[in-house]
Design an enzyme around this catalytic site. Structure first.
Site, PDB file in Angstrom:
ATOM      1  N   LYS A  13      33.128 -19.040  14.571  1.00 23.40           N
ATOM      2  CA  LYS A  13      33.936 -19.701  13.539  1.00 23.40           C
ATOM      3  C   LYS A  13      35.372 -19.938  14.012  1.00 23.40           C
ATOM      4  CE  LYS A  13      33.452 -16.509  10.352  1.00 23.40           C
ATOM      5  NZ  LYS A  13      32.815 -15.457  11.158  1.00 23.40           N
ATOM      6  N   ARG A  88      35.150 -13.246   1.805  1.00 19.50           N
ATOM      7  CA  ARG A  88      34.181 -12.343   2.421  1.00 19.50           C
ATOM      8  C   ARG A  88      33.481 -11.485   1.377  1.00 19.50           C
ATOM      9  NH1 ARG A  88      36.804 -12.135   7.906  1.00 19.50           N
ATOM     10  NH2 ARG A  88      35.493 -10.926   9.301  1.00 19.50           N
ATOM     11  N   ARG A 127      33.843 -10.708  24.368  1.00 22.13           N
ATOM     12  CA  ARG A 127      35.015 -11.490  23.945  1.00 22.13           C
ATOM     13  C   ARG A 127      36.315 -10.851  24.437  1.00 22.13           C
ATOM     14  NH1 ARG A 127      35.620 -13.113  17.696  1.00 22.13           N
ATOM     15  NH2 ARG A 127      35.877 -10.893  17.328  1.00 22.13           N
ATOM     16  N   ARG A 160      39.533  -6.801  21.625  1.00 26.31           N
ATOM     17  CA  ARG A 160      39.920  -6.342  20.290  1.00 26.31           C
ATOM     18  C   ARG A 160      39.321  -4.960  20.031  1.00 26.31           C
ATOM     19  NH1 ARG A 160      38.762 -11.257  16.167  1.00 26.31           N
ATOM     20  NH2 ARG A 160      38.080  -9.495  14.912  1.00 26.31           N
ATOM     21  N   ARG A 171      30.651  -3.730  11.572  1.00 27.30           N
ATOM     22  CA  ARG A 171      31.064  -5.026  11.012  1.00 27.30           C
ATOM     23  C   ARG A 171      29.854  -5.862  10.595  1.00 27.30           C
ATOM     24  NH1 ARG A 171      34.350  -7.388  15.678  1.00 27.30           N
ATOM     25  NH2 ARG A 171      34.965  -9.069  14.280  1.00 27.30           N
TER      26      ARG A 171
HETATM   27  P1  AMP Z   1      37.966 -11.523  11.738  1.00 27.09           P
HETATM   28  O1  AMP Z   1      38.995 -11.851  12.772  1.00 27.09           O
HETATM   29  O2  AMP Z   1      37.736 -12.629  10.751  1.00 27.09           O
HETATM   30  O3  AMP Z   1      36.677 -11.014  12.339  1.00 27.09           O
HETATM   31  O4  AMP Z   1      38.577 -10.310  10.874  1.00 27.09           O
HETATM   32  C1  AMP Z   1      38.905  -9.084  11.475  1.00 27.09           C
HETATM   33  C2  AMP Z   1      38.988  -8.000  10.414  1.00 27.09           C
HETATM   34  O5  AMP Z   1      40.017  -8.332   9.466  1.00 27.09           O
HETATM   35  C3  AMP Z   1      37.735  -7.808   9.567  1.00 27.09           C
HETATM   36  O6  AMP Z   1      36.769  -6.979  10.207  1.00 27.09           O
HETATM   37  C4  AMP Z   1      38.313  -7.171   8.311  1.00 27.09           C
HETATM   38  O7  AMP Z   1      38.649  -5.803   8.522  1.00 27.09           O
HETATM   39  C5  AMP Z   1      39.623  -7.919   8.157  1.00 27.09           C
HETATM   40  N1  AMP Z   1      39.459  -9.131   7.328  1.00 27.09           N
HETATM   41  C6  AMP Z   1      39.586 -10.430   7.726  1.00 27.09           C
HETATM   42  N2  AMP Z   1      39.362 -11.260   6.696  1.00 27.09           N
HETATM   43  C7  AMP Z   1      39.091 -10.487   5.622  1.00 27.09           C
HETATM   44  C8  AMP Z   1      38.750 -10.761   4.268  1.00 27.09           C
HETATM   45  N3  AMP Z   1      38.640 -12.017   3.797  1.00 27.09           N
HETATM   46  N4  AMP Z   1      38.537  -9.700   3.443  1.00 27.09           N
HETATM   47  C9  AMP Z   1      38.655  -8.438   3.877  1.00 27.09           C
HETATM   48  N5  AMP Z   1      38.945  -8.109   5.146  1.00 27.09           N
HETATM   49  C10 AMP Z   1      39.163  -9.117   6.014  1.00 27.09           C
END
Ligand code: AMP
Length: 215
Positions: A13, A88, A127, A160, A171
């Site tokens: 994404k 989410r 990654r 990361r 996750r």
């Molecule tokens: P991502 O980069 O989108 O994979 O997000 C990394 C982390 O940020 C996730 O594993 C969550 O801990 C947090 N996070 C990102 N977006 C959200 C969201 N919409 N709601 C809650 N936690 C989020």
């Protein structure tokens, strides 16, 4: 154009979001990037979010919703936006719908990225990201020209902390429990389209552009 990218972590994404947002001249809003910025800058938001992110869990809805409300009302989002990583949870999706209603706006498309779990794990564990310009690489499929160095700003690449094997599994479980119900939530609105996330970045981009054309 107002778009949501939905799907498990690691499905591509974020990589596609940059290209699509530029192509359609709309704002890209990635809650993951905004939260990581908060953590890197030591803001109160970052301090609240860090423990949840490190464990692979979701940051509480009220924290993320505050963040997104601010971004959606900003001038740069008025000509359209692409949400990457939000909503989410069903509560987040309901809040988004309320915010849009008050602005007399609606969503055009929810793109649901589909990819087998083994490929998701392969993509996440390989990654590497640039902590400075946020460029994303993969040790096998999108390697940087020089090992572990960003092609664009020469910063040392990092893995990361939430891309470690145990956190990846956490996750994915969180995704299944809390985010996957959004597929049915949006299917009912007739704006959901399923996108095959397999293949190269270019393959996925071509499918995506075809799916978005006519929106
Ligand atoms: P991502 O980069 O989108 O994979 O997000 C990394 C982390 O940020 C996730 O594993 C969550 O801990 C947090 N996070 C990102 N977006 C959200 C969201 N919409 N709601 C809650 N936690 C989020």
């Amino acid at each position: 154009m107002r778009i949501i990218f939905l799907g498990p972590p690691g499905v591509g994404k974020g990589t596609q979001a940059d290209v699509i947002a530029t192509r359609f001249a709309i704002a890209k809003i990635s809650t993951g990037d905004l939260l990581r910025d908060g953590v890197a800058n030591g803001t109160s938001l970052g301090l609240k979010a860090k423990q949840y992110m490190d464990s692979g869990g979701l940051v509480p809805d009220e924290v993320v919703i505050g963040l997104i409300e601010e971004k959606l009302t900003a001038p740069e989002s008025q000509s359209g936006f692409l949400l990457d990583g939000f909503p989410r949870t069903v509560a987040q999706a309901n809040t988004l719908s309320e915010i849009l209603k008050t602005k007399n706006q609606s969503l055009d498309k929810v793109v649901y990225f589909v990819l087998p779990k083994e490929e998701i794990v392969r993509r996440l564990s390989g990654r590497r990201s640039c902590p400075k310009c946020r460029a994303v690489f993969h040790i096998e499929s999108i390697p940087p020209k020089k090992a572990d160095v960003c092609d664009f700003c020469c910063t040392a690449l990092v893995q990361r902390s939430d891309d470690q094997p145990e956190t990846i599994q956490a996750r994915l479980s969180v995704y299944e429990e809390q985010t996957a119900p959004l597929i049915e939530y949006y299917r009912g609105t007739n704006i959901l389209c399923e996108l095959d996330g397999s293949g190269t970045v270019t393959d996925v981009q071509e499918r995506l552009l075809a799916a978005l054309s006519g929106s």
